[in-house]
Structures are given as structure tokens and as C-alpha cells.
Design a protein around this motif. Structure first.
Motif, PDB file in Angstrom:
ATOM      1  N   ALA A  18       0.811  -1.212   0.000  1.00 21.21           N
ATOM      2  CA  ALA A  18       0.000   0.000   0.000  1.00 21.21           C
ATOM      3  C   ALA A  18       0.847   1.266   0.000  1.00 21.21           C
ATOM      4  O   ALA A  18       0.443   2.290  -0.564  1.00 21.21           O
ATOM      5  N   ASP A  19       2.028   1.195   0.599  1.00 27.00           N
ATOM      6  CA  ASP A  19       2.903   2.369   0.675  1.00 27.00           C
ATOM      7  C   ASP A  19       3.617   2.580  -0.664  1.00 27.00           C
ATOM      8  O   ASP A  19       4.283   1.682  -1.177  1.00 27.00           O
ATOM      9  N   GLY A  20       3.482   3.787  -1.215  1.00 22.74           N
ATOM     10  CA  GLY A  20       4.050   4.065  -2.531  1.00 22.74           C
ATOM     11  C   GLY A  20       5.560   3.918  -2.593  1.00 22.74           C
ATOM     12  O   GLY A  20       6.104   3.409  -3.579  1.00 22.74           O
ATOM     13  N   SER A  21       6.254   4.358  -1.542  1.00 19.33           N
ATOM     14  CA  SER A  21       7.720   4.292  -1.562  1.00 19.33           C
ATOM     15  C   SER A  21       8.222   2.851  -1.506  1.00 19.33           C
ATOM     16  O   SER A  21       9.226   2.508  -2.126  1.00 19.33           O
ATOM     17  N   VAL A  22       7.511   1.999  -0.782  1.00 19.68           N
ATOM     18  CA  VAL A  22       7.899   0.582  -0.695  1.00 19.68           C
ATOM     19  C   VAL A  22       7.598  -0.114  -2.013  1.00 19.68           C
ATOM     20  O   VAL A  22       8.394  -0.918  -2.509  1.00 19.68           O
ATOM     21  N   PHE A  78       2.842  -4.139 -15.486  1.00 13.53           N
ATOM     22  CA  PHE A  78       2.449  -3.031 -16.366  1.00 13.53           C
ATOM     23  C   PHE A  78       1.078  -3.285 -16.974  1.00 13.53           C
ATOM     24  O   PHE A  78       0.248  -2.372 -17.078  1.00 13.53           O
ATOM     25  N   ASP A  79       0.838  -4.506 -17.373  1.00 12.43           N
ATOM     26  CA  ASP A  79      -0.427  -4.833 -18.033  1.00 12.43           C
ATOM     27  C   ASP A  79      -1.625  -4.752 -17.096  1.00 12.43           C
ATOM     28  O   ASP A  79      -2.770  -4.669 -17.557  1.00 12.43           O
ATOM     29  N   THR A  80      -1.375  -4.776 -15.793  1.00 12.13           N
ATOM     30  CA  THR A  80      -2.489  -4.786 -14.833  1.00 12.13           C
ATOM     31  C   THR A  80      -2.614  -3.491 -14.036  1.00 12.13           C
ATOM     32  O   THR A  80      -3.520  -3.372 -13.207  1.00 12.13           O
ATOM     33  N   THR A  81      -1.718  -2.543 -14.260  1.00 11.24           N
ATOM     34  CA  THR A  81      -1.798  -1.292 -13.488  1.00 11.24           C
ATOM     35  C   THR A  81      -2.272  -0.146 -14.363  1.00 11.24           C
ATOM     36  O   THR A  81      -1.921  -0.060 -15.547  1.00 11.24           O
ATOM     37  N   ASN A 135       2.921   4.338 -11.031  1.00 11.50           N
ATOM     38  CA  ASN A 135       3.394   2.951 -11.090  1.00 11.50           C
ATOM     39  C   ASN A 135       3.855   2.587 -12.497  1.00 11.50           C
ATOM     40  O   ASN A 135       4.849   1.878 -12.677  1.00 11.50           O
ATOM     41  N   GLN A 136       3.131   3.063 -13.501  1.00 14.60           N
ATOM     42  CA  GLN A 136       3.530   2.784 -14.879  1.00 14.60           C
ATOM     43  C   GLN A 136       4.917   3.350 -15.169  1.00 14.60           C
ATOM     44  O   GLN A 136       5.751   2.684 -15.804  1.00 14.60           O
ATOM     45  N   ARG A 137       5.168   4.567 -14.715  1.00 15.05           N
ATOM     46  CA  ARG A 137       6.487   5.170 -14.936  1.00 15.05           C
ATOM     47  C   ARG A 137       7.590   4.354 -14.271  1.00 15.05           C
ATOM     48  O   ARG A 137       8.640   4.110 -14.869  1.00 15.05           O
ATOM     49  N   GLU A 138       7.354   3.940 -13.032  1.00 10.54           N
ATOM     50  CA  GLU A 138       8.356   3.150 -12.323  1.00 10.54           C
ATOM     51  C   GLU A 138       8.624   1.825 -13.036  1.00 10.54           C
ATOM     52  O   GLU A 138       9.772   1.384 -13.149  1.00 10.54           O
ATOM     53  N   ILE A 139       7.554   1.199 -13.520  1.00 12.00           N
ATOM     54  CA  ILE A 139       7.711  -0.094 -14.200  1.00 12.00           C
ATOM     55  C   ILE A 139       8.485   0.084 -15.503  1.00 12.00           C
ATOM     56  O   ILE A 139       9.372  -0.713 -15.836  1.00 12.00           O
ATOM     57  N   ILE A 140       8.178   1.130 -16.240  1.00 10.50           N
ATOM     58  CA  ILE A 140       8.883   1.383 -17.495  1.00 10.50           C
ATOM     59  C   ILE A 140      10.372   1.612 -17.228  1.00 10.50           C
ATOM     60  O   ILE A 140      11.242   1.087 -17.937  1.00 10.50           O
ATOM     61  N   GLN A 141      10.671   2.398 -16.215  1.00  6.94           N
ATOM     62  CA  GLN A 141      12.078   2.645 -15.883  1.00  6.94           C
ATOM     63  C   GLN A 141      12.778   1.350 -15.480  1.00  6.94           C
ATOM     64  O   GLN A 141      13.934   1.110 -15.857  1.00  6.94           O
ATOM     65  N   ALA A 142      12.074   0.509 -14.738  1.00  9.39           N
ATOM     66  CA  ALA A 142      12.657  -0.781 -14.343  1.00  9.39           C
ATOM     67  C   ALA A 142      12.872  -1.675 -15.554  1.00  9.39           C
ATOM     68  O   ALA A 142      13.861  -2.421 -15.629  1.00  9.39           O
TER      69      ALA A 142
END
Length: 419
Positions: free
Chosen positions: A270-274, A295-298, A303-310
């Protein structure tokens, strides 16, 4: 043992992206000096492979790992290579190659005179000058003793019989010694293949009133990698109310290569930083499949930006290209294009050149140029400049090229000024 802290993948991406978006006149921020710094996936792997070899008392393999780490760091992050030299000296000393260990320490002092590993290295040398038995019986485990002597004593317990070493190390953890000595004791405990040693580390992770020691104990449980240790980390995560502590546990899972546990955190936290820390850890583990599932489920833009960067850190060129060419909003596509720059050495540059011919908006063209800059591919930028068909296109490319400070860029500037 903060080597990898200086090489965090998220910081690299942020610096690179800040640099790439800084050079066009319409962008206000300045370019980060370290935008072209290397990623740390391979360095992380070498570091923890070396630590695992130390744990197995495989000194020769550890020496090879840290020697290769030094070689790569000197090429990519020369200011960070001192830790690799120190661990070579340590492995040599444990292998009873004292003369070579001394030479490694001298090399550390010569090449890195301000290194924070210097005192540790000197302590290694003193260990060669005093019998290990005498050191173990010294006041190193008693409150109030000199830290340098205490560190030697703790190190001397690495190869001692567990039934003697564990009680002494527990005394260190309960004493008034400095955190530095106690952290060294936690490391030595993590290298001892006994339940009692693991229980001592778990106890510190759960009950210590010192946040720094709790975090170190959590990290050492990850270094251990044993099923019991991972189970205890899961219990700690489930009951923790501290976001910082949960982030530390994710880092421990990263060290232990537990993609499954990190993915569960990325999905359910639930915590964004974690959640952000979990996504970044998946990138460091090359967990492309897991990241694509996320990515496909968010639908959350952050969150999308973080996933793309990862995905960029993981080098997943196929997934990033699909996003960049897809029907996502332009800001999401721009993020994917930038991430292709991070994956430049793994096919990202080639994908960006193909995208340049396909995208049809100024913003996406600009993003591709920035992606090539992030990738450090000035040759492709120069080629695009030569092929540009309009004055506006040449201007946009020239603004990007002139920030690269390469010889080819300077030659181009000189050529344009002569016209």
C-alpha cells in the motif's frame, strides 16, 4: 559495505533522464554531470558472488570475483573501486597469502588515499602480525576496548569453531562497542553455517533499538540466502509498520534473488515508496516477465512510470518498444523511449533509430533524440543529423548533439560555424 549504494539503478536512470531532458532550449533544468554513468546490474552480481564465495571459504573464487569487479569499476566507476581492492586483500589474507594481501593494501593506500576502507585494510595487516588465538582472547569482546582491536578480534572469529565464535559475537552485539564493530559481528555471524548464528542475526533484526543495526541485520539475512533466513524476513515484512524497514527487506530479497517475494510486494504494497522500491528491485533482477505482468495490470501513472524505468534497467527492449509504438498516452510512450536509452547497449539504440522514422509528433521525435543521448550513442545522432530533411529537424538534433561533448560533436560545431 556501501559499495552498491553509490550505484543504485534508480538514481542512474533519474540522472540520465534529467540530463536528456535538459538540453533543448524549452527545458529549464541543467544537465546532470553523471548522466552517462553505467548501470550496476553486473557489478551487483560480481559483488555478491564474491561475498558468497567468502561465505563458502572459497578464497580463490572470491579473489577472482573481486579482481574482475575492480577491473570493471576502474573502467566505469573508478572512484568506487577501493572496496573491491579491500575485499581482494581480505581474500588473500584468508588464503594465507599475507605478502600479496599486504601488496593489495599498499595498492589501496596508493590509488585511493582518502578511501574509507583504509582503516579496515590496516586492521587486516595488523591481523597478520598477531596470532589469531591471542586476538580472540583479547579484550575485543569487552565493553570499552579500542575499536581497531575489537574489529581484529571479530574478524579472527570468522574461522573459529562455531561453539566458541557465536557466544563471543553475541557478547559483541550486546556490548557498548560502536555500530561499526557490531555490524562486522553481524557479517561474521552471517558467514557461520549454524542455526545459533542465524538466530542471533534474526534477534537483532527484530529487537534492536538501533535502526542502523536492524537494517544491517536484515541485509545480512539476505546475504545468508538460507530458507530459514528468507522465511524470517517474510515474517518481519508482514508485521512491520515501518516503510523504511520494509524497503530494507526488499533489498535483502534482492540480494537473495527472490523475485517471487518482491513481485508480491510490488502488487500488494500500500505504501508508494515501498512499492517503488519493489519495482526497482525487479528491474535490477532482470525480471522482465514480472514487470510486464505488472504493467499490463496497473492503471496508476506513477506505477507505470516506475515499471517502465525498471524495464529499461532490465534491458527489456521488446517490451519497451511495444509500449513506445503502442496506443498509450504520449507521456507514457515518451517514458518508454527514454527507458530504451537506458537499455542502449542491449539493443535499445537500434530500436530508437527505427522508432525515429515511425513516430509522428515533435514530442516523440524529441524523446527519441534524448533516448539516444541517454544511450551515449552520438554516432547515431550525427547520422540522423546528416539525414535530416528540414531546418527545424536539424536544429533540434544539433541542440541534442552539442550537449554530448564528444569529439565528433565538436567537429560538427566547428563545421557549422565555418558555414
Amino acid at each position: 559495505m556501501q559499495l552498491m549504494t553509490r550505484l543504485t539503478l534508480r538514481a542512474l536512470f533519474a540522472a540520465a533522464l534529467a540530463a536528456a531532458t535538459a538540453m533543448a532550449p524549452m527545458i529549464a533544468r541543467g544537465m546532470a554531470e553523471d548522466a552517462m554513468a553505467p548501470t550496476s546490474k553486473e557489478l551487483n552480481q560480481l559483488y555478491w558472488q564474491g561475498q558468497e564465495s567468502l561465505k563458502q571459504s572459497d578464497w580463490n573464487t572470491a579473489l577472482k570475483r573481486f579482481a574482475e569487479l575492480e577491473k570493471q569499476l576502474r573502467a566505469k566507476e573508478p572512484q568506487s573501486a577501493d572496496a573491491a581492492v579491500y575485499w581482494q586483500a581480505y581474500a588473500l589474507l584468508q588464503a594465507k597469502r599475507a605478502t600479496e594481501a599486504k601488496a593489495a593494501v599498499e595498492r589501496l593506500h596508493h590509488d585511493f588515499p582518502a578511501s574509507r576502507w583504509s582503516k579496515d585494510a590496516d586492521a587486516l595487516l595488523r591481523q597478520t602480525q598477531a596470532p589469531a588465538t591471542a586476538v580472540r582472547e583479547s579484550t575485543g569482546v569487552a565493553a570499552g576496548s579500542d575499536d581497531d582491536i575489537a574489529e581484529i578480534a571479530v574478524e579472527g572469529l570468522m574461522n573459529a569453531p562455531p561453539e566458541r565464535a557465536v557466544p563471543l559475537l553475541k557478547k559483541v552485539l550486546q556490548s557498548t562497542h560502536s555500530d561499526k564493530v557490531k555490524k562486522r559481528a553481524l557479517f561474521v555471524l552471517s558467514q557461520i553455517d549454524e542455526d545459533a548464528a542465524l538466530d542471533s542475526v534474526v534477534d537483532v533484526a527484530k529487537t534492536s533499538k538501533d535502526p542502523a543495526l536492524r537494517e544491517e541485520a536484515i541485509r545480512m539475512l539476505g546475504v545468508s540466502g538460507e530458507d530459514r533466513a528468507i522465511k524470517r524476513l517474510g515474517e518481519l515484512y508482514a508485521t512491520s509498520k515501518d516503510a523504511g524497514e520494509r524497503r530494507a527487506i526488499i533489498q535483502a530479497w534482492l540480494v537473495a534473488d527472490r523475485k517471487d517475494l518482491i513481485l508480491a510486494s510490488a502488487r500488494n504494497e500500500a505504501d508508494g515508496s515501498v512499492r517503488q522500491a519493489a519495482i526497482q528491485a525487479l528491474g535490477a533482477l532482470d525480471a522482465s516477465s514480472e514487470l510486464k505482468q505488472l504493467f499490463d495490470t496497473t492503471k496508476d501513472p506513477a506505477n507505470q512510470r516506475e515499471i517502465i524505468q525498471a524495464l529499461g534497467v532490465a534491458g527489456d527492449v521488446r517490451s519497451l518498444t511495444a509500449i513506445a509504438e503502442g496506443t498509450q498516452p504520449d507521456d507514457v510512450r515518451v517514458e518508454a523511449i527514454h527507458a530504451l536509452g537506458v537499455a542502449g547497449d542491449e539493443g535499445g539504440s537500434a530500436a530508437l533509430v527505427k522508432l525515429y522514422a515511425k513516430v509522428n509528433t515533435p514530442a516523440l521525435h524529441e524523446a527519441v533524440m534524448q533516448g539516444l543521448l541517454i544511450a551515449g550513442d552520438s554516432d547515431q545522432l550525427l547520422q540522423l543529423y546528416k539525414q535530416a530533411k528540414t531546418k527545424e529537424e536539424k536544429q533540434a538534433l544539433l541542440r541534442i548533439i552539442t550537449t554530448s561533448n564528444s569529439d565528433a560533436a565538436l567537429d560538427l560545431i566547428e563545421s557549422e560555424l565555418k558555414k
